[in-house]
Design a protein around this motif. Sequence first.
Motif, PDB file in Angstrom:
ATOM      1  N   ASN A  44       0.827  -1.203   0.000  1.00  0.00           N
ATOM      2  CA  ASN A  44       0.000   0.000   0.000  1.00  0.00           C
ATOM      3  C   ASN A  44       0.862   1.254   0.000  1.00  0.00           C
ATOM      4  O   ASN A  44       2.087   1.176   0.063  1.00  0.00           O
ATOM      5  CB  ASN A  44      -0.926  -0.019   1.215  1.00  0.00           C
ATOM      6  N   VAL A  45       0.218   2.409  -0.072  1.00  0.00           N
ATOM      7  CA  VAL A  45       0.907   3.697  -0.101  1.00  0.00           C
ATOM      8  C   VAL A  45       0.389   4.568   1.047  1.00  0.00           C
ATOM      9  O   VAL A  45      -0.590   4.227   1.707  1.00  0.00           O
ATOM     10  CB  VAL A  45       0.688   4.422  -1.453  1.00  0.00           C
ATOM     11  N   PHE A  46       1.048   5.689   1.274  1.00  0.00           N
ATOM     12  CA  PHE A  46       0.591   6.674   2.245  1.00  0.00           C
ATOM     13  C   PHE A  46       0.076   7.880   1.465  1.00  0.00           C
ATOM     14  O   PHE A  46       0.778   8.424   0.620  1.00  0.00           O
ATOM     15  CB  PHE A  46       1.731   7.121   3.159  1.00  0.00           C
ATOM     16  N   ALA A  47      -1.145   8.304   1.740  1.00  0.00           N
ATOM     17  CA  ALA A  47      -1.744   9.456   1.055  1.00  0.00           C
ATOM     18  C   ALA A  47      -2.206  10.468   2.097  1.00  0.00           C
ATOM     19  O   ALA A  47      -2.592  10.105   3.207  1.00  0.00           O
ATOM     20  CB  ALA A  47      -2.924   9.018   0.200  1.00  0.00           C
ATOM     21  N   GLN A  48      -2.160  11.755   1.723  1.00  0.00           N
ATOM     22  CA  GLN A  48      -2.596  12.810   2.642  1.00  0.00           C
ATOM     23  C   GLN A  48      -4.104  12.734   2.845  1.00  0.00           C
ATOM     24  O   GLN A  48      -4.862  12.619   1.884  1.00  0.00           O
ATOM     25  CB  GLN A  48      -2.223  14.184   2.100  1.00  0.00           C
ATOM     26  N   GLN A  66      -5.029   3.697  -9.034  1.00  0.00           N
ATOM     27  CA  GLN A  66      -4.597   4.128 -10.362  1.00  0.00           C
ATOM     28  C   GLN A  66      -3.411   5.073 -10.226  1.00  0.00           C
ATOM     29  O   GLN A  66      -3.434   6.008  -9.431  1.00  0.00           O
ATOM     30  CB  GLN A  66      -5.751   4.829 -11.072  1.00  0.00           C
ATOM     31  N   LYS A  67      -2.383   4.844 -11.041  1.00  0.00           N
ATOM     32  CA  LYS A  67      -1.219   5.727 -11.077  1.00  0.00           C
ATOM     33  C   LYS A  67      -1.512   6.902 -12.000  1.00  0.00           C
ATOM     34  O   LYS A  67      -2.402   6.823 -12.847  1.00  0.00           O
ATOM     35  CB  LYS A  67       0.010   4.967 -11.570  1.00  0.00           C
ATOM     36  N   PRO A  68      -0.743   7.993 -11.861  1.00  0.00           N
ATOM     37  CA  PRO A  68      -0.962   9.129 -12.768  1.00  0.00           C
ATOM     38  C   PRO A  68      -0.626   8.746 -14.214  1.00  0.00           C
ATOM     39  O   PRO A  68       0.244   7.923 -14.456  1.00  0.00           O
ATOM     40  CB  PRO A  68      -0.015  10.201 -12.265  1.00  0.00           C
ATOM     41  N   HIS A  69      -1.327   9.354 -15.133  1.00  0.00           N
ATOM     42  CA  HIS A  69      -1.032   9.133 -16.552  1.00  0.00           C
ATOM     43  C   HIS A  69      -0.938  10.483 -17.238  1.00  0.00           C
ATOM     44  O   HIS A  69      -1.058  11.524 -16.589  1.00  0.00           O
ATOM     45  CB  HIS A  69      -2.091   8.218 -17.188  1.00  0.00           C
ATOM     46  N   TYR A  75      -3.010  10.625  -8.398  1.00  0.00           N
ATOM     47  CA  TYR A  75      -3.186   9.231  -8.027  1.00  0.00           C
ATOM     48  C   TYR A  75      -4.634   9.021  -7.584  1.00  0.00           C
ATOM     49  O   TYR A  75      -5.225   9.902  -6.977  1.00  0.00           O
ATOM     50  CB  TYR A  75      -2.285   8.857  -6.840  1.00  0.00           C
ATOM     51  N   LYS A  76      -5.164   7.850  -7.875  1.00  0.00           N
ATOM     52  CA  LYS A  76      -6.477   7.482  -7.355  1.00  0.00           C
ATOM     53  C   LYS A  76      -6.235   6.449  -6.256  1.00  0.00           C
ATOM     54  O   LYS A  76      -5.651   5.383  -6.513  1.00  0.00           O
ATOM     55  CB  LYS A  76      -7.345   6.882  -8.458  1.00  0.00           C
ATOM     56  N   VAL A  77      -6.620   6.791  -5.017  1.00  0.00           N
ATOM     57  CA  VAL A  77      -6.367   5.919  -3.867  1.00  0.00           C
ATOM     58  C   VAL A  77      -7.658   5.702  -3.079  1.00  0.00           C
ATOM     59  O   VAL A  77      -8.551   6.544  -3.089  1.00  0.00           O
ATOM     60  CB  VAL A  77      -5.282   6.497  -2.931  1.00  0.00           C
ATOM     61  N   LEU A  84     -10.632   9.032   6.675  1.00  0.00           N
ATOM     62  CA  LEU A  84     -11.281   8.851   5.366  1.00  0.00           C
ATOM     63  C   LEU A  84     -11.381   7.380   4.978  1.00  0.00           C
ATOM     64  O   LEU A  84     -11.452   7.051   3.792  1.00  0.00           O
ATOM     65  CB  LEU A  84     -10.504   9.617   4.291  1.00  0.00           C
ATOM     66  N   LYS A  85     -11.412   6.496   5.957  1.00  0.00           N
ATOM     67  CA  LYS A  85     -11.425   5.053   5.697  1.00  0.00           C
ATOM     68  C   LYS A  85     -12.567   4.677   4.751  1.00  0.00           C
ATOM     69  O   LYS A  85     -13.717   5.047   4.959  1.00  0.00           O
ATOM     70  CB  LYS A  85     -11.580   4.297   7.014  1.00  0.00           C
ATOM     71  N   GLY A  86     -12.199   3.972   3.660  1.00  0.00           N
ATOM     72  CA  GLY A  86     -13.181   3.518   2.691  1.00  0.00           C
ATOM     73  C   GLY A  86     -13.469   4.493   1.561  1.00  0.00           C
ATOM     74  O   GLY A  86     -14.093   4.121   0.583  1.00  0.00           O
ATOM     75  N   LYS A  87     -13.012   5.732   1.657  1.00  0.00           N
ATOM     76  CA  LYS A  87     -13.286   6.724   0.611  1.00  0.00           C
ATOM     77  C   LYS A  87     -12.216   6.660  -0.476  1.00  0.00           C
ATOM     78  O   LYS A  87     -11.042   6.455  -0.202  1.00  0.00           O
ATOM     79  CB  LYS A  87     -13.326   8.122   1.208  1.00  0.00           C
ATOM     80  N   THR A  88     -12.623   6.902  -1.711  1.00  0.00           N
ATOM     81  CA  THR A  88     -11.723   6.948  -2.853  1.00  0.00           C
ATOM     82  C   THR A  88     -11.552   8.408  -3.258  1.00  0.00           C
ATOM     83  O   THR A  88     -12.537   9.113  -3.458  1.00  0.00           O
ATOM     84  CB  THR A  88     -12.280   6.130  -4.022  1.00  0.00           C
ATOM     85  N   VAL A  89     -10.294   8.852  -3.378  1.00  0.00           N
ATOM     86  CA  VAL A  89     -10.007  10.245  -3.729  1.00  0.00           C
ATOM     87  C   VAL A  89      -8.922  10.299  -4.799  1.00  0.00           C
ATOM     88  O   VAL A  89      -8.175   9.352  -4.997  1.00  0.00           O
ATOM     89  CB  VAL A  89      -9.556  11.072  -2.496  1.00  0.00           C
ATOM     90  N   LEU A  90      -8.850  11.446  -5.469  1.00  0.00           N
ATOM     91  CA  LEU A  90      -7.769  11.734  -6.405  1.00  0.00           C
ATOM     92  C   LEU A  90      -6.844  12.731  -5.719  1.00  0.00           C
ATOM     93  O   LEU A  90      -7.292  13.764  -5.230  1.00  0.00           O
ATOM     94  CB  LEU A  90      -8.313  12.328  -7.700  1.00  0.00           C
TER      95      LEU A  90
END
Length: 185
Positions: A44-48, A66-69, A75-77, A84-90
Amino acid sequence: MKKLIPFLLVFCTLVCLAGCRGSKEAPYDRSDYKQEYERLFRRNVFAQCENMGTFYATYCLARLDQKPHGEDPRYKVTFLRGPLKGKTVLTRRVITKTLPVDAGPLPKGMVVLRNFDNPRNAYDTEHLDRWHLAVVHDTTHADKGHIELEFPRDANDFMAARESIYLHNIRYVVKPEVKDIRVWL
Protein backbone atom coordinates in the motif's frame (compact mmCIF):
# COMPACT_ATOMS: atom_id res chain seq x y z
CA MET A 1 28.94 -65.21 17.07
CA LYS A 2 31.82 -63.02 15.91
CA LYS A 3 30.25 -62.80 12.45
CA LEU A 4 26.90 -61.79 13.92
CA ILE A 5 28.17 -58.71 15.84
CA PRO A 6 29.24 -56.66 12.76
CA PHE A 7 25.99 -57.60 11.05
CA LEU A 8 23.95 -56.37 14.07
CA LEU A 9 25.93 -53.11 14.25
CA VAL A 10 25.28 -52.39 10.57
CA PHE A 11 21.61 -53.31 10.95
CA CYS A 12 21.15 -51.06 14.04
CA THR A 13 22.87 -48.19 12.29
CA LEU A 14 20.58 -48.50 9.25
CA VAL A 15 17.47 -48.65 11.44
CA CYS A 16 18.57 -45.52 13.34
CA LEU A 17 19.28 -43.64 10.12
CA ALA A 18 15.94 -44.65 8.64
CA GLY A 19 14.14 -43.54 11.80
CA CYS A 20 15.86 -40.13 11.77
CA ARG A 21 15.08 -39.68 8.12
CA GLY A 22 11.39 -40.46 8.64
CA SER A 23 10.81 -37.74 11.26
CA LYS A 24 9.56 -34.52 9.76
CA GLU A 25 9.98 -31.05 11.13
CA ALA A 26 7.23 -28.48 11.13
CA PRO A 27 7.11 -26.44 7.89
CA TYR A 28 8.75 -23.03 7.95
CA ASP A 29 6.12 -20.45 8.89
CA ARG A 30 6.63 -16.91 7.59
CA SER A 31 3.52 -15.36 9.07
CA ASP A 32 4.83 -13.52 12.11
CA TYR A 33 3.81 -10.00 13.12
CA LYS A 34 6.91 -8.28 11.78
CA GLN A 35 6.55 -9.72 8.29
CA GLU A 36 2.81 -9.05 8.13
CA TYR A 37 3.45 -5.46 9.27
CA GLU A 38 6.04 -4.87 6.53
CA ARG A 39 3.92 -6.63 3.90
CA LEU A 40 1.09 -4.20 4.68
CA PHE A 41 3.38 -1.23 3.93
CA ARG A 42 4.90 -2.79 0.81
CA ARG A 43 1.50 -3.42 -0.78
CA ASN A 44 0.00 0.00 0.00
CA VAL A 45 0.91 3.70 -0.10
CA PHE A 46 0.59 6.67 2.24
CA ALA A 47 -1.74 9.46 1.05
CA GLN A 48 -2.60 12.81 2.64
CA CYS A 49 -5.95 12.79 4.40
CA GLU A 50 -5.88 15.92 6.63
CA ASN A 51 -4.29 19.38 6.19
CA MET A 52 -3.66 18.55 2.54
CA GLY A 53 -0.96 20.50 0.74
CA THR A 54 1.08 21.30 3.87
CA PHE A 55 4.25 19.78 5.28
CA TYR A 56 2.44 18.89 8.52
CA ALA A 57 -0.33 17.02 6.71
CA THR A 58 -1.55 13.73 8.11
CA TYR A 59 -0.88 10.64 5.99
CA CYS A 60 -2.92 7.44 6.17
CA LEU A 61 -2.49 4.02 4.64
CA ALA A 62 -4.27 3.69 1.29
CA ARG A 63 -4.58 1.23 -1.57
CA LEU A 64 -3.27 2.53 -4.89
CA ASP A 65 -6.06 2.13 -7.46
CA GLN A 66 -4.60 4.13 -10.36
CA LYS A 67 -1.22 5.73 -11.08
CA PRO A 68 -0.96 9.13 -12.77
CA HIS A 69 -1.03 9.13 -16.55
CA GLY A 70 -0.45 11.74 -19.29
CA GLU A 71 -3.56 13.89 -18.93
CA ASP A 72 -4.16 13.50 -15.19
CA PRO A 73 -1.12 13.78 -12.84
CA ARG A 74 -3.12 12.57 -9.82
CA TYR A 75 -3.19 9.23 -8.03
CA LYS A 76 -6.48 7.48 -7.36
CA VAL A 77 -6.37 5.92 -3.87
CA THR A 78 -8.81 4.26 -1.49
CA PHE A 79 -8.07 4.83 2.20
CA LEU A 80 -7.69 1.70 4.32
CA ARG A 81 -7.44 3.46 7.69
CA GLY A 82 -7.88 6.85 9.31
CA PRO A 83 -10.59 9.50 9.08
CA LEU A 84 -11.28 8.85 5.37
CA LYS A 85 -11.43 5.05 5.70
CA GLY A 86 -13.18 3.52 2.69
CA LYS A 87 -13.29 6.72 0.61
CA THR A 88 -11.72 6.95 -2.85
CA VAL A 89 -10.01 10.24 -3.73
CA LEU A 90 -7.77 11.73 -6.41
CA THR A 91 -4.60 13.31 -4.99
CA ARG A 92 -1.08 14.34 -5.96
CA ARG A 93 0.35 13.95 -2.45
CA VAL A 94 1.25 10.26 -2.17
CA ILE A 95 4.28 8.52 -0.67
CA THR A 96 4.65 5.37 -2.74
CA LYS A 97 7.60 3.65 -1.05
CA THR A 98 8.92 3.60 2.51
CA LEU A 99 11.40 1.42 4.37
CA PRO A 100 11.77 0.69 8.08
CA VAL A 101 14.54 2.51 9.91
CA ASP A 102 17.28 0.07 10.81
CA ALA A 103 20.91 0.49 11.66
CA GLY A 104 21.40 2.62 8.54
CA PRO A 105 22.42 6.25 8.62
CA LEU A 106 20.00 8.93 9.75
CA PRO A 107 21.73 12.23 8.99
CA LYS A 108 20.50 15.42 10.57
CA GLY A 109 18.01 17.15 8.26
CA MET A 110 16.70 13.96 6.63
CA VAL A 111 12.91 13.85 6.18
CA VAL A 112 11.23 10.71 7.55
CA LEU A 113 7.68 9.48 8.13
CA ARG A 114 6.71 8.88 11.75
CA ASN A 115 3.75 7.20 13.40
CA PHE A 116 1.63 9.80 15.19
CA ASP A 117 0.44 7.42 17.93
CA ASN A 118 3.97 6.26 18.79
CA PRO A 119 2.97 2.93 20.38
CA ARG A 120 5.58 1.08 22.47
CA ASN A 121 4.78 -2.20 20.73
CA ALA A 122 6.82 -2.31 17.54
CA TYR A 123 4.12 -4.06 15.51
CA ASP A 124 0.91 -2.63 16.94
CA THR A 125 -1.22 -2.69 13.78
CA GLU A 126 -4.17 -1.00 15.52
CA HIS A 127 -2.20 2.26 15.67
CA LEU A 128 -1.23 2.62 12.01
CA ASP A 129 -3.79 5.30 11.28
CA ARG A 130 -1.90 8.59 11.29
CA TRP A 131 1.59 9.39 10.05
CA HIS A 132 3.40 12.74 9.75
CA LEU A 133 6.53 13.94 8.02
CA ALA A 134 9.34 14.93 10.36
CA VAL A 135 12.96 16.06 10.13
CA VAL A 136 15.77 14.23 11.95
CA HIS A 137 17.31 16.54 14.56
CA ASP A 138 19.45 14.40 16.91
CA THR A 139 20.53 10.75 16.74
CA THR A 140 22.77 10.54 19.82
CA HIS A 141 20.36 8.14 21.55
CA ALA A 142 19.76 5.89 18.53
CA ASP A 143 21.60 3.06 20.27
CA LYS A 144 18.92 3.22 23.01
CA GLY A 145 16.14 2.88 20.43
CA HIS A 146 14.92 6.46 19.95
CA ILE A 147 15.89 9.68 18.17
CA GLU A 148 14.76 13.29 18.31
CA LEU A 149 12.67 14.64 15.43
CA GLU A 150 11.53 18.16 14.51
CA PHE A 151 8.09 19.02 13.17
CA PRO A 152 8.25 22.31 11.21
CA ARG A 153 4.94 23.95 10.33
CA ASP A 154 6.08 26.17 7.46
CA ALA A 155 9.12 27.54 5.62
CA ASN A 156 9.82 30.11 8.36
CA ASP A 157 9.55 27.79 11.37
CA PHE A 158 13.17 27.60 12.54
CA MET A 159 12.27 26.62 16.14
CA ALA A 160 10.10 23.64 15.25
CA ALA A 161 8.53 21.40 17.89
CA ARG A 162 10.76 18.46 18.86
CA GLU A 163 9.89 15.03 20.15
CA SER A 164 11.73 11.81 20.96
CA ILE A 165 10.37 8.92 18.88
CA TYR A 166 11.05 5.17 19.00
CA LEU A 167 13.00 3.92 15.97
CA HIS A 168 10.39 1.27 15.12
CA ASN A 169 7.81 4.05 14.58
CA ILE A 170 9.89 5.81 11.92
CA ARG A 171 10.15 4.96 8.23
CA TYR A 172 12.49 6.21 5.50
CA VAL A 173 10.69 8.00 2.68
CA VAL A 174 12.16 6.45 -0.47
CA LYS A 175 9.75 7.55 -3.19
CA PRO A 176 9.19 10.41 -3.84
CA GLU A 177 12.13 12.16 -2.24
CA VAL A 178 10.89 14.74 0.28
CA LYS A 179 13.01 17.68 1.45
CA ASP A 180 12.86 19.91 4.50
CA ILE A 181 10.59 22.87 3.72
CA ARG A 182 12.54 25.38 5.81
CA VAL A 183 14.73 27.85 3.93
CA TRP A 184 18.22 27.97 5.46
CA LEU A 185 20.31 31.04 4.72
